[in-house]
Design an enzyme around this catalytic site. Structure first.
Site, PDB file in Angstrom:
ATOM      1  N   GLU A 154      68.609  33.532  13.704  1.00  9.79           N
ATOM      2  CA  GLU A 154      67.198  33.701  13.554  1.00  9.79           C
ATOM      3  C   GLU A 154      67.030  33.434  15.039  1.00  9.79           C
ATOM      4  O   GLU A 154      67.655  32.884  15.774  1.00  9.79           O
ATOM      5  CB  GLU A 154      66.824  31.964  13.158  1.00  9.79           C
ATOM      6  CG  GLU A 154      65.297  32.254  13.104  1.00  9.79           C
ATOM      7  CD  GLU A 154      64.905  30.399  12.907  1.00  9.79           C
ATOM      8  OE1 GLU A 154      65.674  29.678  11.776  1.00  9.79           O
ATOM      9  OE2 GLU A 154      63.305  30.465  12.994  1.00  9.79           O
ATOM     10  N   ARG A 175      81.709  25.067  10.181  1.00 10.74           N
ATOM     11  CA  ARG A 175      81.232  25.104  11.378  1.00 10.74           C
ATOM     12  C   ARG A 175      82.258  25.386  12.327  1.00 10.74           C
ATOM     13  O   ARG A 175      83.241  24.569  12.749  1.00 10.74           O
ATOM     14  CB  ARG A 175      80.286  24.116  11.804  1.00 10.74           C
ATOM     15  CG  ARG A 175      78.871  24.489  11.319  1.00 10.74           C
ATOM     16  CD  ARG A 175      77.809  23.839  11.534  1.00 10.74           C
ATOM     17  NE  ARG A 175      76.883  24.234  12.985  1.00 10.74           N
ATOM     18  CZ  ARG A 175      75.725  24.878  12.773  1.00 10.74           C
ATOM     19  NH1 ARG A 175      75.407  25.518  11.521  1.00 10.74           N
ATOM     20  NH2 ARG A 175      75.033  25.320  13.634  1.00 10.74           N
ATOM     21  N   LYS A 202      70.299  24.455  18.975  1.00 15.38           N
ATOM     22  CA  LYS A 202      70.070  25.730  19.939  1.00 15.38           C
ATOM     23  C   LYS A 202      69.229  24.454  19.609  1.00 15.38           C
ATOM     24  O   LYS A 202      68.180  24.479  21.199  1.00 15.38           O
ATOM     25  CB  LYS A 202      69.390  26.715  18.798  1.00 15.38           C
ATOM     26  CG  LYS A 202      70.282  28.274  18.424  1.00 15.38           C
ATOM     27  CD  LYS A 202      69.977  29.160  18.114  1.00 15.38           C
ATOM     28  CE  LYS A 202      70.200  28.996  16.357  1.00 15.38           C
ATOM     29  NZ  LYS A 202      69.464  30.295  15.514  1.00 15.38           N
TER      30      LYS A 202
HETATM   31  P1  ATP Z   1      68.893  26.970  13.084  1.00 16.06           P
HETATM   32  O1  ATP Z   1      69.292  24.986  13.866  1.00 16.06           O
HETATM   33  O2  ATP Z   1      68.637  27.536  14.069  1.00 16.06           O
HETATM   34  O3  ATP Z   1      69.297  27.649  11.761  1.00 16.06           O
HETATM   35  P2  ATP Z   1      71.816  27.953  13.225  1.00 16.06           P
HETATM   36  O4  ATP Z   1      72.589  27.397  14.464  1.00 16.06           O
HETATM   37  O5  ATP Z   1      72.095  27.946  11.764  1.00 16.06           O
HETATM   38  O6  ATP Z   1      70.790  27.311  14.124  1.00 16.06           O
HETATM   39  P3  ATP Z   1      71.227  30.061  12.997  1.00 16.06           P
HETATM   40  O7  ATP Z   1      70.733  31.603  14.152  1.00 16.06           O
HETATM   41  O8  ATP Z   1      70.672  30.250  11.547  1.00 16.06           O
HETATM   42  O9  ATP Z   1      71.422  29.570  13.623  1.00 16.06           O
HETATM   43  O10 ATP Z   1      73.119  31.017  13.050  1.00 16.06           O
HETATM   44  C1  ATP Z   1      73.350  32.166  12.809  1.00 16.06           C
HETATM   45  C2  ATP Z   1      74.579  31.961  11.890  1.00 16.06           C
HETATM   46  O11 ATP Z   1      75.383  31.842  12.663  1.00 16.06           O
HETATM   47  C3  ATP Z   1      75.201  31.401  10.427  1.00 16.06           C
HETATM   48  O12 ATP Z   1      75.230  32.050   9.673  1.00 16.06           O
HETATM   49  C4  ATP Z   1      75.225  30.348  11.210  1.00 16.06           C
HETATM   50  O13 ATP Z   1      75.792  29.924   9.547  1.00 16.06           O
HETATM   51  C5  ATP Z   1      76.195  31.061  11.569  1.00 16.06           C
HETATM   52  N1  ATP Z   1      76.308  29.804  13.151  1.00 16.06           N
HETATM   53  C6  ATP Z   1      75.706  28.834  13.660  1.00 16.06           C
HETATM   54  N2  ATP Z   1      76.202  27.685  14.244  1.00 16.06           N
HETATM   55  C7  ATP Z   1      77.426  27.906  14.599  1.00 16.06           C
HETATM   56  C8  ATP Z   1      79.021  27.430  14.089  1.00 16.06           C
HETATM   57  N3  ATP Z   1      78.834  26.315  15.384  1.00 16.06           N
HETATM   58  N4  ATP Z   1      79.902  27.926  13.105  1.00 16.06           N
HETATM   59  C9  ATP Z   1      80.082  28.763  12.662  1.00 16.06           C
HETATM   60  N5  ATP Z   1      78.800  29.355  13.003  1.00 16.06           N
HETATM   61  C10 ATP Z   1      77.641  28.885  13.085  1.00 16.06           C
END
Ligand code: ATP
Ligand code: MG
Length: 554
Positions: free
Chosen positions: A33, A259, A269
Site C-alpha cells: 500500500e 512476518r 509504517k
Molecule cells: P500496513 O499496516 O500499512 O498494512 P504493511 O506492513 O502490511 O502495513 P503493506 O504495504 O500492506 O504494509 O505490505 C505489503 C506486503 O508486504 C504485504 O504482503 C505484507 O504482508 C508484506 N509485509 C509487510 N510487513 C512485513 C514484514 N514485517 N515481514 C514480512 N512481510 C511483510
C-alpha cells in the site's frame, strides 16, 4: 533422480501445484500500500514473492494496493518502485494498481447484489460493532439485511453517485453473522469516502475494502499464489468466498508466512512515519531507519539484504530475528567486497623530523587483502601526517600495541616510525608528536631487529582531505522497542548519531562516488553519502563497525 531441494514450505506448495497441474506457470505479486516507505519486512516479502517467481520460471507483478486514498501518495509510489529495483528485482510488465480495477470491482459488487449476496446497510459504525458480536458471541443480522435486490441496486448506485454522506451507508456481503470467524460476519465491501484519489482523481466517492479488492485483483492478474503474512490467515475464508461467488477469470489461492520482526527494530509504517513527522530522524531515508532507502543510504547492499532474507528462511511462525544476523550479513558482504582505505577520525599530528620538508613519496597500497581484482591505489607520504589520537600514548603497558614515546609502530602500507617527543599546549593537551622514520622498512621489518608491535592507519597532513563522518548506531537501545506498555519513543538510543566534523581521509576517498562503500581500516565500514558527499566536501556515513559491539561479552 532427486527433485530440486525444497527450500521452504511455499516452494513445496508451488512444486506440488506444478506437478499436479493445478498451475502451469507461477505468477506472484508484491502488493504494497503506498502509505509509507518500504522497510526491512517488505524486503523479506519482496524476496519471497520475486524469489519464488524467479526460482520457478514465473513472473511477479508489482501492484499498488491503493484502496485507501487518504494516507497514500505519489511520493510513496515512486520510492517503492525505486526500492524494488535497487534490490535487484524487476516486475513483470507495467506497474499495476488496485485502483485500475475499481470499475470491475464495482460491476462485481453489483453482481453480488443481483445474486442476493450483498446489501446496503445503514447501521452506523457504533451500531455495526454492536451487531457484530464478539469472539464468543454470535452477531445479529442487520435490520437492513433483507432489503430487496432492487432497493439494494438503487441505493448502491446512489452511493456511487455521491448522494449520501460518509458513514451513512456501506455495502456488505451477505455471508453469516453467526460465523465463528469474525471476518465472515457480513464484511464491508464498500465505504463512502469523499476524497480524491492519487490515481483516479474524483471519479469515485466509494472505495472498496482491502478484503474485497485484493483477491479479485489477484484473479484479474492471473496470480496463482497470493502470498501474504500470517495476520491474513483468518481472512482466507473470505478471500476464497469472493473467488467462489464471483465470475472471476482465475482461481488464485492465498498462502501466509510469518512476518519478519528484527530485534531492536520497528516495522510499523505508522510508527516509522511518526519518527519522520516528529523529526526524530531526518526523513524516511535517514541512515538509521529500517527502511530500504535508509539502509541504502547507510551503505547496506542489495546483495547483503537478499542474502539475509534467504538466511532467515520463510516459515509459518511469527518470531523475532536477532538484528545481529542482519548486521552479520552486511559485514560479511562488505568484508568480501569493500575496498580498504585509510581515514583518521580523531586527528593528531605527527611530524617526522628526519623526513625532508616538501618531499612527497608515492606509496602503493592494495585495496583488498584477498581481492587482487580490486586493484591498488597511490598514497602520498609526507613529513607531516595525522594519526588517530587514540593510537598514541606517552606511556603504556605492554598490552598497548600502538604508538608510545620511545617505541615503534608500523604505519599501514608505509614505514615503521618511532616516537621521540610531544608538543603540548598551555592546557597540557598534546598537539603534535615528533617522531622519526626507521629506514628501509617499507614492507620489511627494521634491520636492527626491533619490531613494531602494532600497525596503525595514517593520512598525509598536506594531502589528506577534511571530511565529515556520521557515525551511526542502532536507533533503539531496546530489544523490543514497540512491545509492552512503554512508548517506543522512550527507547530511542540517544547515541544513535555522532557527527565528526573534522576527520581526515586519504585523497582517494574524496574522489569516491556517492554510495561507494569502503572499509576504513581499523574503524569499520563507511559509505559516501548518497546526497551530501562531494570531492570538495566529503561526507561519509558509518555503515557498521568491524565487530558486533552489542553482543560483546554476552
Ligand atoms: P500496513 O499496516 O500499512 O498494512 P504493511 O506492513 O502490511 O502495513 P503493506 O504495504 O500492506 O504494509 O505490505 C505489503 C506486503 O508486504 C504485504 O504482503 C505484507 O504482508 C508484506 N509485509 C509487510 N510487513 C512485513 C514484514 N514485517 N515481514 C514480512 N512481510 C511483510
Ligand atoms: Mg498491509
Amino acid at each position: 533422480m532427486q527433485d530440486a531441494p525444497v527450500k521452504n514450505f511455499l516452494q513445496a506448495i508451488i512444486s506440488d501445484d506444478l506437478a499436479s497441474g493445478r498451475v502451469t506457470a507461477v505468477q506472484t505479486r508484491f502488493p504494497p500500500e503506498p502509505n509509507g516507505y518500504l522497510h526491512i519486512g517488505h524486503a523479506k516479502s519482496i524476496s519471497v514473492n520475486f524469489g519464488l517467481a524467479e526460482a520457478n520460471g514465473g513472473k511477479c507483478n508489482l501492484r499498488f494496493d491503493d484502496t485507501n486514498p487518504e494516507k497514500e501518495s505519489q511520493e510513496y509510489i515512486e520510492s517503492i518502485q525505486a526500492d524494488v529495483r535497487w534490490l535487484g528485482y524487476q516486475w513483470a510488465g507495467e506497474v499495476r494498481y488496485a485502483s485500475s480495477y475499481f470499475q470491475q470491482l464495482y460491476d462485481w459488487a453489483v453482481y453480488l447484489i443481483e445474486q442476493g449476496k450483498a446489501y446496503v446497510c445503514d447501521l452506523n459504525a457504533e451500531q455495526a460493532r454492536e451487531y457484530r458480536g464478539t469472539l464468543t458471541e454470535a452477531g445479529r443480522n442487520s435490520p437492513f439485511r433483507e432489503r430487496s435486490i432492487e432497493e439494494n441496486l438503487d441505493l448502491f448506485s446512489r452511493m456511487k453517485d455521491g448522494e449520501f454522506g460518509e458513514g451513512e451507508k456501506v455495502l456488505r456481503a451477505k455471508i453469516d453473522m453467526a460465523s465463528p470467524n469474525m471476518n465472515m460476519r457480513d464484511p464491508i465491501l464498500y465505504r463512502i469516502r469523499k476524497i480524491a484519489h492519487h490515481q483516479t482523481g474524483t471519479d469515485w466517492v466509494i472505495y472498496p475494502t482491502y478484503d474485497y479488492a485484493h483477491g479479485q485483483g489477484d484473479a484479474i492478474e492471473g496470480v496463482t499464489h497470493s502470498i501474504c503474512t500470517l495476520e491474513f490467515e483468518d481472512h482466507r475464508p473470505l478471500y476464497d468466498w469472493f473467488i467462489a461467488n464471483l465470475p472471476v477469470p482465475a482461481q488464485p489461492r492465498q498462502y501466509e508466512f510469518g512476518r519478519l520482526n528484527p530485534s531492536y527494530t520497528i516495522t510499523s509504517k505508522r510508527k516509522l512515519k511518526q519518527l519522520v513527522d516528529q523529526d526524530f530522524v531526518s526523513g524516511w531515508d535517514d541512515p538509521r531507519m529500517p527502511t530500504i532507502s535508509g539502509m541504502r543510504r547507510r551503505g547496506y547492499t542489495p546483495q547483503a539484504l537478499r542474502k539475509f532474507c534467504e538466511m532467515i528462511g520463510t516459515t509459518r511462525s511469527d518470531g523475532v530475528v536477532d538484528v545481529a544476523m542482519l548486521e552479520f550479513a552486511i559485514r560479511e558482504d562488505l568484508n568480501n567486497n569493500a575496498p580498504r582505505a585509510m581515514a583518521v577520525l580523531n586527528p593528531l599530528k605527527v611530524v617526522l623530523t628526519d623526513y625532508p620538508e616538501g618531499q612527497v613519496e608515492t606509496l602503493s597500497a592494495s585495496n583488498h587483502p584477498s581481492r587482487e581484482d580490486l586493484g591498488s591505489r597511490e598514497l602520498p607520504f609526507t613529513r607531516e601526517l595525522y594519526i588517530d589520537a587514540e593510537d598514541f600514548r606517552e606511556e603504556a603497558n605492554k598490552k598497548y600495541k600502538r604508538l608510545v614515546l620511545g617505541k615503534r609502530v608500523r604505519l599501514r602500507n608505509a614505514y615503521v616510525i618511532e616516537a621521540d617527543s610531544v608538543v603540548k599546549d598551555a592546557a597540557g593537551n598534546i598537539t603534535e608528536i615528533h617522531a622519526h622514520t626507521i629506514p628501509d622498512t617499507l614492507g620489511t621489518d627494521p634491520a636492527d631487529g626491533v619490531k613494531p608491535k602494532g600497525v596503525i592507519q595514517w593520512v598525509s597532513a598536506s594531502h589528506g582531505v577534511r571530511a565529515e563522518v556520521r557515525v551511526y548506531d542502532r536507533l533503539f537501545n531496546h530489544e523490543a522497542p514497540d512491545r509492552g506498555d512503554a512508548d517506543f519513543l522512550s527507547h530511542l538510543n540517544p547515541e544513535s548519531l555522532k557527527v565528526i566534523a573534522d576527520a581526515v581521509i586519504e585523497p582517494s576517498l574524496a574522489a569516491a562516488a556517492p554510495e561507494q562503500g569502503f572499509q576504513f581500516e581499523r574503524e569499520g565500514y563507511f559509505v559516501a553519502d548518497r546526497y551530501d558527499h562531494s570531492a570538495q566536501q566529503p561526507v561519509f556515513n558509518m555503515t557498521i563497525g568491524l565487530r558486533d559491539t552489542w553482543n560483546e561479552g554476552a
